[in-house]
Design a protein around this motif. Structure first.
Motif, PDB file in Angstrom:
ATOM      1  N   ASP A 138      -2.219 -10.948  -6.521  1.00  0.00           N
ATOM      2  CA  ASP A 138      -3.468 -11.704  -6.456  1.00  0.00           C
ATOM      3  C   ASP A 138      -4.645 -10.734  -6.574  1.00  0.00           C
ATOM      4  OD1 ASP A 138      -5.539 -13.426  -5.996  1.00  0.00           O
ATOM      5  OD2 ASP A 138      -4.716 -14.273  -4.146  1.00  0.00           O
ATOM      6  N   LYS A 139      -5.385 -10.825  -7.667  1.00  0.00           N
ATOM      7  CA  LYS A 139      -6.478  -9.898  -7.940  1.00  0.00           C
ATOM      8  C   LYS A 139      -7.541  -9.920  -6.848  1.00  0.00           C
ATOM      9  CE  LYS A 139      -9.590  -8.545 -11.661  1.00  0.00           C
ATOM     10  NZ  LYS A 139     -10.028  -8.803 -13.021  1.00  0.00           N
ATOM     11  N   GLN A 140      -7.865 -11.101  -6.360  1.00  0.00           N
ATOM     12  CA  GLN A 140      -8.907 -11.225  -5.335  1.00  0.00           C
ATOM     13  C   GLN A 140      -8.471 -10.546  -4.039  1.00  0.00           C
ATOM     14  OE1 GLN A 140      -9.108 -13.328  -2.324  1.00  0.00           O
ATOM     15  NE2 GLN A 140     -11.166 -12.574  -2.004  1.00  0.00           N
ATOM     16  N   ARG A 141      -7.237 -10.747  -3.620  1.00  0.00           N
ATOM     17  CA  ARG A 141      -6.761 -10.159  -2.364  1.00  0.00           C
ATOM     18  C   ARG A 141      -6.634  -8.648  -2.459  1.00  0.00           C
ATOM     19  NH1 ARG A 141      -1.824 -12.676   0.273  1.00  0.00           N
ATOM     20  NH2 ARG A 141      -2.594 -11.498   2.020  1.00  0.00           N
ATOM     21  N   VAL A 142      -6.210  -8.138  -3.616  1.00  0.00           N
ATOM     22  CA  VAL A 142      -6.106  -6.689  -3.805  1.00  0.00           C
ATOM     23  C   VAL A 142      -7.491  -6.056  -3.680  1.00  0.00           C
ATOM     24  CG1 VAL A 142      -5.619  -4.880  -5.505  1.00  0.00           C
ATOM     25  CG2 VAL A 142      -3.997  -6.738  -5.185  1.00  0.00           C
ATOM     26  N   GLY A 143      -8.480  -6.658  -4.327  1.00  0.00           N
ATOM     27  CA  GLY A 143      -9.838  -6.150  -4.251  1.00  0.00           C
ATOM     28  C   GLY A 143     -10.417  -6.250  -2.854  1.00  0.00           C
ATOM     29  N   GLN A 144     -10.105  -7.330  -2.156  1.00  0.00           N
ATOM     30  CA  GLN A 144     -10.603  -7.527  -0.790  1.00  0.00           C
ATOM     31  C   GLN A 144     -10.022  -6.491   0.178  1.00  0.00           C
ATOM     32  OE1 GLN A 144     -12.955  -9.785   0.204  1.00  0.00           O
ATOM     33  NE2 GLN A 144     -12.856  -8.839   2.222  1.00  0.00           N
ATOM     34  N   THR A 190      -4.571  12.101   0.426  1.00  0.00           N
ATOM     35  CA  THR A 190      -5.961  11.742   0.134  1.00  0.00           C
ATOM     36  C   THR A 190      -6.065  10.644  -0.919  1.00  0.00           C
ATOM     37  OG1 THR A 190      -6.112  13.489  -1.527  1.00  0.00           O
ATOM     38  CG2 THR A 190      -6.800  14.032   0.724  1.00  0.00           C
ATOM     39  N   GLU A 191      -4.995   9.920  -1.142  1.00  0.00           N
ATOM     40  CA  GLU A 191      -4.998   8.867  -2.160  1.00  0.00           C
ATOM     41  C   GLU A 191      -4.290   7.626  -1.619  1.00  0.00           C
ATOM     42  OE1 GLU A 191      -3.388   8.427  -6.704  1.00  0.00           O
ATOM     43  OE2 GLU A 191      -3.893  10.419  -5.990  1.00  0.00           O
ATOM     44  N   ILE A 192      -4.882   6.456  -1.867  1.00  0.00           N
ATOM     45  CA  ILE A 192      -4.302   5.189  -1.436  1.00  0.00           C
ATOM     46  C   ILE A 192      -4.218   4.283  -2.659  1.00  0.00           C
ATOM     47  CG2 ILE A 192      -4.561   3.182   0.074  1.00  0.00           C
ATOM     48  CD1 ILE A 192      -6.448   4.906   1.801  1.00  0.00           C
ATOM     49  N   VAL A 193      -3.062   3.650  -2.867  1.00  0.00           N
ATOM     50  CA  VAL A 193      -2.894   2.696  -3.956  1.00  0.00           C
ATOM     51  C   VAL A 193      -2.580   1.335  -3.344  1.00  0.00           C
ATOM     52  CG1 VAL A 193      -1.620   2.099  -6.042  1.00  0.00           C
ATOM     53  CG2 VAL A 193      -2.051   4.490  -5.508  1.00  0.00           C
ATOM     54  N   VAL A 194      -3.498   0.378  -3.552  1.00  0.00           N
ATOM     55  CA  VAL A 194      -3.332  -0.989  -3.065  1.00  0.00           C
ATOM     56  C   VAL A 194      -2.863  -1.821  -4.243  1.00  0.00           C
ATOM     57  CG1 VAL A 194      -4.484  -2.961  -2.008  1.00  0.00           C
ATOM     58  CG2 VAL A 194      -5.239  -0.653  -1.449  1.00  0.00           C
ATOM     59  N   SER A 195      -1.744  -2.535  -4.117  1.00  0.00           N
ATOM     60  CA  SER A 195      -1.249  -3.334  -5.231  1.00  0.00           C
ATOM     61  C   SER A 195      -0.723  -4.679  -4.753  1.00  0.00           C
ATOM     62  CB  SER A 195      -0.167  -2.577  -6.008  1.00  0.00           C
ATOM     63  OG  SER A 195       0.859  -2.180  -5.146  1.00  0.00           O
ATOM     64  N   GLY A 196      -0.715  -5.642  -5.673  1.00  0.00           N
ATOM     65  CA  GLY A 196      -0.249  -6.991  -5.378  1.00  0.00           C
ATOM     66  C   GLY A 196      -0.425  -7.870  -6.608  1.00  0.00           C
ATOM     67  N   ILE A 219       0.855  -1.178   0.000  1.00  0.00           N
ATOM     68  CA  ILE A 219       0.000   0.000   0.000  1.00  0.00           C
ATOM     69  C   ILE A 219       0.893   1.231   0.000  1.00  0.00           C
ATOM     70  CG2 ILE A 219      -1.713   1.320   1.303  1.00  0.00           C
ATOM     71  CD1 ILE A 219      -2.880  -1.276   2.300  1.00  0.00           C
ATOM     72  N   GLU A 220       0.584   2.167  -0.893  1.00  0.00           N
ATOM     73  CA  GLU A 220       1.310   3.427  -0.968  1.00  0.00           C
ATOM     74  C   GLU A 220       0.315   4.568  -0.875  1.00  0.00           C
ATOM     75  OE1 GLU A 220       2.575   2.654  -4.820  1.00  0.00           O
ATOM     76  OE2 GLU A 220       3.526   0.826  -4.119  1.00  0.00           O
ATOM     77  N   CYS A 221       0.782   5.703  -0.382  1.00  0.00           N
ATOM     78  CA  CYS A 221      -0.033   6.918  -0.323  1.00  0.00           C
ATOM     79  C   CYS A 221       0.738   8.031  -1.029  1.00  0.00           C
ATOM     80  CB  CYS A 221      -0.323   7.309   1.122  1.00  0.00           C
ATOM     81  SG  CYS A 221      -1.357   6.141   1.986  1.00  0.00           S
TER      82      CYS A 221
END
Length: 177
Positions: free
Chosen positions: A137-143, A129-135, A123-125
């Motif tokens: 596994d598509k399911q885990r990123v969305g979760q 006011t912005e968060i970027v979740v990356s990884g 996770i990066e900011c």
């Protein structure tokens, strides 16, 4: 006939895919993922890529065909490119920051929300006011993105809260005199 299922999953350069029975695994520059397919479908390696096909013509086998092909495609894309989900924070005083393996969110509560970042997710900011979740596994990123959004969903009157980038919030009119 499944239009999605008919297409083979192309395996890009730098990615090695192996099929052992019902298990399909892919290894690439970002990491390794594997999936166990449903018994109703069979996967095989061809020149064009990984081809998924139903074992018989039952309704369930045809239903699992397109799903299985998409799941295989997701692991191949994940190990080669990865996935990311962008969140926006709207509201006066609402902000986020990463401290070690914890995401600290100020969302208008009397206390800051501490969200421990799971393994395999980064996770990066870039802005407060912005968060970027990356990884990978598509399911885990969305979760993870959904769990962060759940702390303060966008409300319909002022639009304050945590929302997905580009998400449309249906706005309501306030009270009238």
């Amino acid at each position: 006939m499944s239009r999605i299922g008919k297409k083979p999953v192309p395996v890009p350069r730098g990615v090695t895919a192996t099929i052992e029975g019902q298990s399909v695994s892919a290894k690439g520059p970002k990491g390794m993922l594997s999936i166990v397919l449903n018994e109703e479908v069979a996967a095989e390696m061809t020149d064009e890529g990984i081809k998924v096909s139903p074992r018989d013509e039952s309704k369930r086998a045809r239903a699992m065909w397109g799903l299985s092909r998409t799941l295989v495609s997701n692991i191949v894309t994940g190990v080669s490119e990865g996935y990311s989900r962008r969140l926006e924070i709207v509201g006066v005083g609402y902000r986020a920051q990463v401290q070690g393996r914890t995401l600290q969110l100020a969302l208008g509560f009397s206390h800051d929300v501490q969200y421990p970042i799971p393994e395999g997710i980064s996770i990066e900011c870039p802005k407060p006011t912005e968060i970027v979740v990356s990884g990978i596994d598509k399911q885990r990123v969305g979760q993870v993105a959904a769990e962060i959004r759940r702390y303060r969903k966008p409300e319909p009157y002022k639009g304050k809260g945590v929302r997905y980038a580009g998400e449309f919030i249906f706005r309501k009119e306030g009270k009238k005199k």
